[in-house]
Design a protein around this motif. Structure first.
Motif, PDB file in Angstrom:
ATOM      1  N   GLU A  13      -1.343   8.482   2.644  1.00  0.00           N
ATOM      2  CA  GLU A  13      -0.148   7.917   1.619  1.00  0.00           C
ATOM      3  C   GLU A  13       0.055   6.544   2.046  1.00  0.00           C
ATOM      4  O   GLU A  13       0.552   5.569   1.237  1.00  0.00           O
ATOM      5  CB  GLU A  13       0.944   8.993   1.547  1.00  0.00           C
ATOM      6  N   HIS A  14       0.377   6.053   3.331  1.00  0.00           N
ATOM      7  CA  HIS A  14       1.012   4.906   3.538  1.00  0.00           C
ATOM      8  C   HIS A  14       0.004   3.526   3.290  1.00  0.00           C
ATOM      9  O   HIS A  14       0.233   2.551   2.915  1.00  0.00           O
ATOM     10  CB  HIS A  14       1.129   4.655   5.125  1.00  0.00           C
ATOM     11  N   ALA A  15      -1.274   4.036   3.345  1.00  0.00           N
ATOM     12  CA  ALA A  15      -2.477   3.053   2.795  1.00  0.00           C
ATOM     13  C   ALA A  15      -2.474   2.696   1.510  1.00  0.00           C
ATOM     14  O   ALA A  15      -2.691   1.775   1.189  1.00  0.00           O
ATOM     15  CB  ALA A  15      -3.743   3.397   3.304  1.00  0.00           C
ATOM     16  N   LEU A  16      -2.231   3.963   0.855  1.00  0.00           N
ATOM     17  CA  LEU A  16      -2.158   3.840  -0.838  1.00  0.00           C
ATOM     18  C   LEU A  16      -0.927   2.856  -1.008  1.00  0.00           C
ATOM     19  O   LEU A  16      -0.897   2.133  -1.916  1.00  0.00           O
ATOM     20  CB  LEU A  16      -2.040   5.166  -1.133  1.00  0.00           C
ATOM     21  N   GLU A  17       0.164   3.207  -0.495  1.00  0.00           N
ATOM     22  CA  GLU A  17       1.507   2.732  -0.652  1.00  0.00           C
ATOM     23  C   GLU A  17       1.294   0.874  -0.383  1.00  0.00           C
ATOM     24  O   GLU A  17       1.587   0.156  -1.252  1.00  0.00           O
ATOM     25  CB  GLU A  17       2.440   3.271  -0.035  1.00  0.00           C
ATOM     26  N   ALA A  18       0.593   0.947   0.544  1.00  0.00           N
ATOM     27  CA  ALA A  18       0.333  -0.609   0.965  1.00  0.00           C
ATOM     28  C   ALA A  18      -0.606  -1.330   0.090  1.00  0.00           C
ATOM     29  O   ALA A  18      -0.269  -2.674  -0.243  1.00  0.00           O
ATOM     30  CB  ALA A  18      -0.242  -0.791   2.461  1.00  0.00           C
ATOM     31  N   LEU A  19      -1.482  -0.644  -0.539  1.00  0.00           N
ATOM     32  CA  LEU A  19      -2.448  -1.456  -1.413  1.00  0.00           C
ATOM     33  C   LEU A  19      -1.610  -1.467  -2.753  1.00  0.00           C
ATOM     34  O   LEU A  19      -1.908  -2.560  -3.617  1.00  0.00           O
ATOM     35  CB  LEU A  19      -3.769  -0.363  -1.870  1.00  0.00           C
ATOM     36  N   ALA A  20      -0.905  -0.570  -3.141  1.00  0.00           N
ATOM     37  CA  ALA A  20      -0.398  -0.483  -4.455  1.00  0.00           C
ATOM     38  C   ALA A  20       0.745  -1.820  -4.282  1.00  0.00           C
ATOM     39  O   ALA A  20       0.812  -2.497  -5.391  1.00  0.00           O
ATOM     40  CB  ALA A  20       0.706   0.801  -4.789  1.00  0.00           C
ATOM     41  N   GLU A  21       1.578  -1.907  -3.291  1.00  0.00           N
ATOM     42  CA  GLU A  21       2.430  -3.000  -3.145  1.00  0.00           C
ATOM     43  C   GLU A  21       1.740  -4.111  -3.219  1.00  0.00           C
ATOM     44  O   GLU A  21       2.452  -5.155  -3.661  1.00  0.00           O
ATOM     45  CB  GLU A  21       3.436  -2.828  -1.752  1.00  0.00           C
ATOM     46  N   LYS A  22       0.585  -4.355  -2.443  1.00  0.00           N
ATOM     47  CA  LYS A  22      -0.031  -5.804  -2.332  1.00  0.00           C
ATOM     48  C   LYS A  22      -0.603  -6.179  -3.607  1.00  0.00           C
ATOM     49  O   LYS A  22      -0.591  -7.508  -3.780  1.00  0.00           O
ATOM     50  CB  LYS A  22      -1.149  -5.381  -1.435  1.00  0.00           C
ATOM     51  N   HIS A  23      -1.006  -5.404  -4.624  1.00  0.00           N
ATOM     52  CA  HIS A  23      -1.376  -5.757  -5.874  1.00  0.00           C
ATOM     53  C   HIS A  23      -0.668  -5.397  -7.074  1.00  0.00           C
ATOM     54  O   HIS A  23      -0.946  -5.436  -8.209  1.00  0.00           O
ATOM     55  CB  HIS A  23      -2.913  -4.893  -6.077  1.00  0.00           C
ATOM     56  N   GLY A  24       0.743  -4.968  -6.793  1.00  0.00           N
ATOM     57  CA  GLY A  24       1.596  -4.846  -7.971  1.00  0.00           C
ATOM     58  C   GLY A  24       1.224  -3.662  -8.731  1.00  0.00           C
ATOM     59  O   GLY A  24       1.415  -3.820  -9.863  1.00  0.00           O
ATOM     60  N   LEU A  25       0.845  -2.466  -8.011  1.00  0.00           N
ATOM     61  CA  LEU A  25       0.368  -1.364  -8.977  1.00  0.00           C
ATOM     62  C   LEU A  25       1.493  -0.173  -8.598  1.00  0.00           C
ATOM     63  O   LEU A  25       2.087  -0.263  -7.925  1.00  0.00           O
ATOM     64  CB  LEU A  25      -0.968  -0.665  -8.430  1.00  0.00           C
ATOM     65  N   GLU A  26       1.675   0.574  -9.530  1.00  0.00           N
ATOM     66  CA  GLU A  26       2.735   1.742  -9.779  1.00  0.00           C
ATOM     67  C   GLU A  26       2.224   2.951  -9.203  1.00  0.00           C
ATOM     68  O   GLU A  26       3.169   3.528  -8.876  1.00  0.00           O
ATOM     69  CB  GLU A  26       3.272   1.744 -11.064  1.00  0.00           C
ATOM     70  N   HIS A  27       0.923   3.245  -9.461  1.00  0.00           N
ATOM     71  CA  HIS A  27       0.641   4.800  -9.317  1.00  0.00           C
ATOM     72  C   HIS A  27      -0.265   4.811  -8.320  1.00  0.00           C
ATOM     73  O   HIS A  27      -1.314   4.239  -8.208  1.00  0.00           O
ATOM     74  CB  HIS A  27       0.014   5.207 -10.709  1.00  0.00           C
ATOM     75  N   TYR A  28       0.191   5.885  -7.322  1.00  0.00           N
ATOM     76  CA  TYR A  28      -0.750   6.392  -6.385  1.00  0.00           C
ATOM     77  C   TYR A  28      -0.416   7.901  -5.954  1.00  0.00           C
ATOM     78  O   TYR A  28       0.775   8.000  -6.310  1.00  0.00           O
ATOM     79  CB  TYR A  28      -0.696   5.347  -5.118  1.00  0.00           C
ATOM     80  N   SER A  29      -1.162   8.372  -5.221  1.00  0.00           N
ATOM     81  CA  SER A  29      -0.820   9.895  -4.950  1.00  0.00           C
ATOM     82  C   SER A  29      -2.091  10.421  -4.045  1.00  0.00           C
ATOM     83  O   SER A  29      -3.189   9.961  -4.102  1.00  0.00           O
ATOM     84  CB  SER A  29      -1.213  10.724  -6.297  1.00  0.00           C
ATOM     85  N   THR A  30      -1.525  11.418  -3.173  1.00  0.00           N
ATOM     86  CA  THR A  30      -2.640  12.072  -2.169  1.00  0.00           C
ATOM     87  C   THR A  30      -2.771  13.253  -2.688  1.00  0.00           C
ATOM     88  O   THR A  30      -3.491  13.939  -2.185  1.00  0.00           O
ATOM     89  CB  THR A  30      -1.914  12.269  -0.988  1.00  0.00           C
TER      90      THR A  30
END
Length: 383
Positions: free
Chosen positions: A55-72
């Motif tokens: 989850e931390h890696a997904l959150e970092a990618l989402a924040e870096k690219h301005g994306l809203e949706h991620y999930s494990t």
């Protein structure tokens, strides 16, 4: 213009290929250009939903690219009716089960190769997708590379006459990981985790040969594990149980013979990381990732073998560069665009799960050939 949002569950984008080529250089690149114009007044707007285990890696990618949706939680993502497409770039061993779930959920499926760890599983995925009536595709990026597109142009134009042979060289030195960090993940070198260069590269060679020169009708392979010990991402030594080099001979429908060497233990002494030399009765070509050089029958010099004197000519200078004549987009992005057009505009598309199963079949038979020390026929497969 009407903008249609397309939600794409992207599983495995924390990995190198899933992140660089599929998320950044394909889906986000499509967003940067304003979406995909279908030509009928509709523009597709891809909305990635990042999926993975960390989850931390997904959150970092989402924040870096301005994306809203991620999930494990893959099951929850697949249960979401607003998700249109499932994309898989996970490790091979996890792919088949996830694709089965996506098909059962009625999602259109696009996946990296190989689509499964064995032919039976790959064919079953193709059958399930066909029965469910969903659209499905497998990444076959190399035929969208500029060098191979130029090569295809030559073939279609009859440049070669009768094509006699294809010789391919692929690979580079992957650092062992002890004093320099390896460029590839450690699971690639463990057979128990789905690693091995045959499993990784023979699916590529199947569609390159099939699309450009003809169906593979037989395979003969010699494999090796040249580097028996490597060091993983944590600096811990491990035994490399998978093949890191494969030397293959492929007979093609129509009589062409292909020889392709694939190695993660070979230092590069060629213009590009992969090159194919094609020899025909009327001319020859050498194609790489981006460039393609030719030598026509009418311009073929007369080389003379004399080992007692230095070479009097630079042989590479006797070849002519094929011009671009067009702008080439990223190969992964180009195929994403074709798949999206297939899903939402019913455009033709034949790089499906059955095509992916042919690649799995060739890898499976290539390994069988190596273990039995013999040439093996490659039968045609169908649903």
């Amino acid at each position: 213009m009407t903008r249609k949002t397309v939600r794409i569950a992207m599983n495995g984008v924390t990995g190198r290929m899933g992140y660089r080529q599929h998320l950044v250089r394909s889906i986000l690149a499509l967003r940067e250009q304003g979406g995909l114009d279908l030509g009928d007044g509709t523009v597709l707007w891809p909305e990635p939903v990042l999926v993975g285990r960390r989850e931390h890696a997904l959150e970092a990618l989402a924040e870096k690219h301005g994306l809203e949706h991620y999930s494990t939680d893959l099951d929850a993502v697949l249960a979401d009716p607003s998700v249109d497409i499932y994309f898989d770039a996970q490790v091979t061993s996890a792919r088949e089960e996830a694709i089965r779930k996506a098909i059962a959920a009625g999602k259109h499926v696009y996946t990296e190769k190989p689509s499964a760890t064995g032919l039976d599983g790959a064919l079953e995925l193709a059958r399930l997708a066909h029965e469910k009536g969903i659209k499905h595709g497998v990444v076959q990026d190399k035929i969208f590379l500029p060098g191979l597109m130029k090569l295809k142009r030559l073939i279609d134009g009859g440049f070669f006459g009768r094509i006699l042979s294809v010789r391919g060289e692929f690979g580079y030195w992957v650092f062992e990981g002890d004093w320099q960090e390896a460029q590839r993940p450690s699971w690639n070198y463990r057979a128990e985790d789905g690693g091995g260069i045959v499993v990784d590269m023979f699916p590529h060679w199947e569609y390159v040969l099939h699309e450009l020169f003809g169906r593979v009708t037989s395979v003969q392979t010699l494999i090796a594990t040249h580097i028996p010990q490597r060091w993983d991402e944590n600096g811990k030594p491990y035994d490399a149980t998978a093949d890191d080099a494969a030397y293959g001979i492929f007979e093609l429908d129509g009589g062409t013979i292909a020889q392709i060497n694939s190695s993660w233990a070979a230092r590069v002494n060629r213009d590009e990381l992969v090159e194919f030399q094609v020899d025909g009765t009327e001319g020859s070509a050498v194609a790489g990732l981006r460039k393609c050089r030719v030598q026509h029958r009418s311009a073929t010099p007369k080389p003379v073998w004399n080992p007692d004197i230095p070479a009097t000519e630079a042989f590479r200078d006797q070849w002519q560069e094929v011009p671009d004549n067009t702008e080439f987009d990223n190969g992964f992005k180009a195929q994403w665009e074709l798949f999206l057009r297939h899903v939402f505009a019913d455009a033709p598309y034949h790089w499906d799960l059955l095509a992916g199963a042919r690649g799995v079949q060739l890898a499976e038979l290539g390994l069988k050939s190596a273990s039995e020390g013999r040439r093996i026929e490659v039968p045609e497969i169908a649903l």
